[in-house]
Design a protein around this motif. Structure first.
Motif, PDB file in Angstrom:
ATOM      1  N   PRO A  47      73.234  -3.184  68.590  1.00 48.87           N
ATOM      2  CA  PRO A  47      74.193  -2.536  69.501  1.00 48.87           C
ATOM      3  C   PRO A  47      73.858  -2.883  70.946  1.00 48.87           C
ATOM      4  O   PRO A  47      72.695  -3.124  71.274  1.00 48.87           O
ATOM      5  CB  PRO A  47      73.995  -1.044  69.216  1.00 48.87           C
ATOM      6  N   PRO A  48      74.841  -2.899  71.845  1.00 55.77           N
ATOM      7  CA  PRO A  48      76.239  -2.504  71.595  1.00 55.77           C
ATOM      8  C   PRO A  48      77.025  -3.575  70.826  1.00 55.77           C
ATOM      9  O   PRO A  48      76.859  -4.764  71.056  1.00 55.77           O
ATOM     10  CB  PRO A  48      76.804  -2.300  72.994  1.00 55.77           C
ATOM     11  N   VAL A  92      79.993   0.278  68.256  1.00 51.16           N
ATOM     12  CA  VAL A  92      78.740   1.008  68.066  1.00 51.16           C
ATOM     13  C   VAL A  92      77.903   0.879  69.333  1.00 51.16           C
ATOM     14  O   VAL A  92      77.654  -0.228  69.816  1.00 51.16           O
ATOM     15  CB  VAL A  92      77.942   0.465  66.860  1.00 51.16           C
ATOM     16  N   ASP A  93      77.477   2.026  69.852  1.00 52.62           N
ATOM     17  CA  ASP A  93      76.640   2.042  71.052  1.00 52.62           C
ATOM     18  C   ASP A  93      76.066   3.452  71.196  1.00 52.62           C
ATOM     19  O   ASP A  93      76.355   4.334  70.379  1.00 52.62           O
ATOM     20  CB  ASP A  93      77.462   1.664  72.287  1.00 52.62           C
ATOM     21  N   TYR A 130      72.277   5.914  67.939  1.00 49.65           N
ATOM     22  CA  TYR A 130      73.574   5.270  68.110  1.00 49.65           C
ATOM     23  C   TYR A 130      74.673   5.994  67.319  1.00 49.65           C
ATOM     24  O   TYR A 130      74.422   6.562  66.260  1.00 49.65           O
ATOM     25  CB  TYR A 130      73.519   3.817  67.641  1.00 49.65           C
ATOM     26  N   GLY A 186      79.185   5.461  66.541  1.00 52.18           N
ATOM     27  CA  GLY A 186      80.228   4.443  66.622  1.00 52.18           C
ATOM     28  C   GLY A 186      81.521   4.933  66.011  1.00 52.18           C
ATOM     29  O   GLY A 186      81.559   5.939  65.304  1.00 52.18           O
TER      30      GLY A 186
END
Length: 282
Positions: A138-139, A170-171, A257, A259
């Motif tokens: 990620p990101p 996704v981050d 994370y 997402g």
């Protein structure tokens, strides 16, 4: 002339005369063209014979191609990259890594074409998301377009081969409100600024929470018509927050994370946009 020696003796005279006549005709034509070019060089109507020929228009892009290109263009403008993957997949990428248990009833919903116990034709483009998360950290912000296959009865609204576009982001600190905003921007860009959007609770094994997304019917303006079955709404896609189990399966820490993911069928979206009443016309 190179093969003249192989001509039978009794035919040599006639063949020789024919060859001489052809040679003289070719030389005369070449000389005439040279003189024509030399003469035309100084004229206003001179034509450059070295230019490439004109290519005639032979048709238009298919409605599915037009819709797919438009969807990709919109999401690329807001930062999504494009990823592709194989159409022949393994059970792991198509189901297991996406939180489908071996006996999960959602497997039956997919109506899968199995080649053997482990190899199948992908039922969605979600395996591309798994492959991307396994090779990238990620990101991650991608679109996954492509053909998918389901063992469904062919009728005016469904087919066994169709096209999907799925998105994944996704981050750290990704929220459902970001997902809603992203999809609202897409809907207005694709269907028009007057379109309204709504989310309905739903279920997918790979997202939690999950939702179905509808747009107000752009034919009747939400008043109700045949296209929207007099509801005023048209379903366009499914979405949700990526399930923590999916992140664990690809080695991404769900504590750090989050997402969101979404997916839509391009064929049906094109039906709506272009007013086509039968998917079999594609």
């Amino acid at each position: 002339f190179a093969e003249f020696g192989s001509v039978p003796t009794k035919l040599k005279k006639e063949a020789g005369k024919t060859l001489d006549d052809l040679k003289k005709e070719a030389e005369n034509k070449i000389q005439a063209l040279k003189e024509r070019l030399e003469t035309n060089t100084a004229r206003e109507d001179f034509f450059d014979y070295s230019l490439p020929g004109l290519t005639p228009n032979v048709g238009h892009l298919h409605p599915i191609t037009q819709s797919l290109n438009r969807v990709i263009s919109i999401f690329r403008e807001i930062g999504f990259g494009i990823e592709f993957g194989p159409e022949v997949e393994t059970d792991y990428y198509n189901f297991s890594a996406l939180n489908f248990a071996d006996n999960h009833p959602a497997r039956d919903m997919q109506d899968t074409f199995f080649i053997d116990d482990n190899i199948l034709l992908r039922t969605h483009t979600s395996p591309i998301q798994i492959r991307t998360m396994l090779k990238q950290k990620p990101p991650i912000r991608i679109l996954a377009p492509g053909r998918v296959y389901r063992n469904e009865a062919i009728n005016p609204r469904s087919h066994c081969v169709f096209h999907q576009v799925e998105g994944l982001y996704v981050d750290e600190n990704v929220t459902f409100s970001e997902l809603k905003t992203t999809l609202e921007v897409f809907a207005k860009r694709f269907f028009g600024n007057d379109v309204k959007i709504r989310f309905r609770p739903s279920f997918f094994p790979f997202t939690e929470p999950s939702a179905e997304v509808d747009v107000s019917c752009f034919i009747c303006g939400g008043k109700g018509c045949r296209l929207c079955k007099h509801t005023g709404w048209l379903e366009i896609l499914g979405c949700g927050m990526v399930h923590p189990n999916v992140l664990k399966n690809v080695g991404i820490d769900p504590e750090k994370y989050t997402g969101y993911a979404f997916g839509m069928g391009i064929d049906r979206t094109a039906l709506l946009k272009y007013g086509i009443n039968d998917i079999r016309l594609y």
